[in-house]
Design a protein around this motif. Structure first.
Motif, PDB file in Angstrom:
ATOM      1  N   ARG A   1     -13.148  -8.699   7.851  1.00  0.00           N
ATOM      2  CA  ARG A   1     -13.131  -6.967   6.911  1.00  0.00           C
ATOM      3  C   ARG A   1     -14.164  -6.893   7.826  1.00  0.00           C
TER       4      ARG A   1
ATOM      5  N   VAL B   1     -11.244   0.241  12.587  1.00  0.00           N
ATOM      6  CA  VAL B   1     -11.179   1.491  11.733  1.00  0.00           C
ATOM      7  C   VAL B   1     -11.855   2.737  12.399  1.00  0.00           C
TER       8      VAL B   1
ATOM      9  N   GLU C   1      -3.762  -5.874   4.650  1.00  0.00           N
ATOM     10  CA  GLU C   1      -3.442  -6.781   6.533  1.00  0.00           C
ATOM     11  C   GLU C   1      -3.224  -7.504   6.071  1.00  0.00           C
TER      12      GLU C   1
ATOM     13  N   ARG D   1     -12.588  -5.813  11.324  1.00  0.00           N
ATOM     14  CA  ARG D   1     -10.839  -4.467  11.521  1.00  0.00           C
ATOM     15  C   ARG D   1     -11.722  -3.531  10.815  1.00  0.00           C
ATOM     16  N   THR D   2     -12.784  -3.219   9.741  1.00  0.00           N
ATOM     17  CA  THR D   2     -13.832  -1.961   9.414  1.00  0.00           C
ATOM     18  C   THR D   2     -13.998  -0.848  10.983  1.00  0.00           C
TER      19      THR D   2
ATOM     20  N   ARG E   1      -5.983  -5.004   0.132  1.00  0.00           N
ATOM     21  CA  ARG E   1      -6.005  -3.895   0.119  1.00  0.00           C
ATOM     22  C   ARG E   1      -5.650  -2.659   1.220  1.00  0.00           C
ATOM     23  N   ARG E   2      -6.079  -3.054   2.113  1.00  0.00           N
ATOM     24  CA  ARG E   2      -6.196  -2.193   3.405  1.00  0.00           C
ATOM     25  C   ARG E   2      -4.221  -2.999   3.962  1.00  0.00           C
TER      26      ARG E   2
ATOM     27  N   ALA F   1       1.083  -1.973  -0.087  1.00  0.00           N
ATOM     28  CA  ALA F   1       0.426  -0.200  -0.382  1.00  0.00           C
ATOM     29  C   ALA F   1       0.778   1.302  -0.407  1.00  0.00           C
TER      30      ALA F   1
END
Length: 405
Positions: free
Chosen positions: A370, A377, A320, A373-374, A317-318, A76
């Motif tokens: 997912r 954040v 992780e 983690r979302t 994409r993050r 990233a």
């Protein structure tokens, strides 16, 4: 984001995506064409070994893809640009030439397959990720024509049937390694390590499983397993395409296109099976057993990957990578255990049921990760915003009280 584009441009991009997606058939036909040609050129025992070699080649392709393409797309902190390495292209072309001069030697074929498939995986991955659609269409056409001519020669009993196949691979490799304006990003070493590790953990299951089928059920079932897995691999084309695009950015348009392609592929395979085309292509290993049920289960297994791909790509994409490696290790162990249970029952249908159940459970695991983690954040972002709006919050109470006095 593709949803921000004007309608005509979205339609044009959808059509380009569909054409490029369909070009992925050329990658899927290589294992199928190899198995089909081998069924006409080699003994049953040699076919069983080649079936395992096809799975090993697929694994090698996944590793090469992880190193060259996915590790960069998962870094990233970089521009995430990829190119087709010239050294891999040269090695692939040289291998194709050697195999062309030893087209009836099963040992040379088994050694050559991992290199050829690795070049195909990386070349296509680069083209799809960087949207090099024009060259990818031509490369796909060349590979498809070579495979078609090779299979036709195999039907005719020609000993040189592998030559058109490898020639198509060599020409397509040359097309895919044409110069580009950008340079490859340097992947983050830690990211590359984690990406390669989880690819290895996941990919090793299938050659190991096919080797166990060869050992315990015999070469006929090993060839049938790779044949069904290869045919159902037609569904993996839109899924791999979707994964590559989602690693770059989330796209609802590509999800819809890919889901439609998966459904169309399932219908096409069932029609080909009922019409007897698949039995004609793969020969006695296919026609000697009932294959409709295993094929439908294998298609279900592949199609279930759609639910896995979306949360997986979002986590990639993050950045992780550590989390995904741990999840993939757990999921891989579960997948192997369920598939091995089917092998213990001595039924290929049971093996595919195990793979299907494992894929569905994997989708649940990735989606839970997912969302977790979302939400974490979002909570962190809310907390940071609150501190910015109230800078005195959390300060020493006595200091605050003194200031007010």
């Amino acid at each position: 984001m593709t949803t921000d584009l004007p309608a005509p441009l979205r339609m044009r991009r959808a059509m380009t995506s569909l054409i490029t997606l369909l070009g992925g058939v050329s990658l899927a036909v290589i294992p199928a064409a190899t198995v089909s040609i081998s069924s006409r050129l080699f003994s049953e025992q040699e076919q069983g070994v080649i079936a395992v070699a096809v799975m090993v080649a697929t694994f090698a392709g996944q590793l090469a893809f992880a190193v060259v393409v996915e590790s960069r797309l998962s870094s990233a902190a970089t521009e995430r640009r990829v190119v087709f390495p010239l050294w891999l292209a040269a090695l692939s072309v040289l291998t194709a030439i050697v195999l062309a001069f030893n087209a009836t030697n099963p040992v040379v074929l088994c050694i050559a397959l991992p290199i050829l498939v690795a070049a195909l995986e990386v070349g296509r991955g680069v083209s799809v990720a960087e949207r090099l659609d024009g060259r990818e269409i031509w490369a796909s056409v060349v590979v498809g024509i070579g495979a078609l001519l090779g299979v036709a020669a195999g039907f005719a009993g020609q000993s040189w049937a592998l030559i058109p196949l490898v020639a198509g691979i060599a020409v397509a490799t040359c097309i895919r390694c044409l110069p580009v304006e950008h340079e490859a990003s340097r992947p983050e070493p830690a990211v590359m390590g984690w990406v390669v590790a989880d690819t290895a953990i996941t990919g090793v299951i299938y050659p190991l499983l096919n080797a166990m089928i060869l050992t315990f059920l015999g070469p006929s079932d090993a060839v049938l397993f790779i044949s069904i897995a290869t045919v159902s691999g037609l569904l993996a084309i839109p899924l791999n395409f979707l994964r590559l695009r989602l690693l770059k950015e989330h796209s609802g348009l590509d999800i819809v296109v890919s889901a439609g392609a998966v459904l169309a592929a399932v219908v096409a395979l069932v029609v080909l099976e009922l019409s007897g085309v698949l039995g004609f292509v793969f020969g006695e290993a296919w026609t000697a057993s009932a294959t409709l049920l295993p094929l439908v289960l294998a298609c279900g297994w592949r199609a279930a990957s759609l639910a896995t791909t979306i949360p997986f790509a979002a986590l990639r994409r993050r950045g992780e990578v550590r989390l995904l490696t741990g999840l993939r290790a757990a999921v891989s162990a579960m997948t192997f255990a369920l598939a091995a249970l089917g092998l213990w029952v001595q039924s290929l249908s049971a093996v595919f049921i195990g793979l299907l159940v494992a894929e569905l459970l994997s989708a649940v695991v990735y989606e839970w990760a997912r969302r977790h983690r979302t939400s974490r954040v979002q909570r962190a972002a809310t907390s940071t915003a609150g501190k910015v709006q109230n800078p005195g919050r959390g300060a020493d109470p006595e200091a605050t009280s003194g200031a007010s006095v």
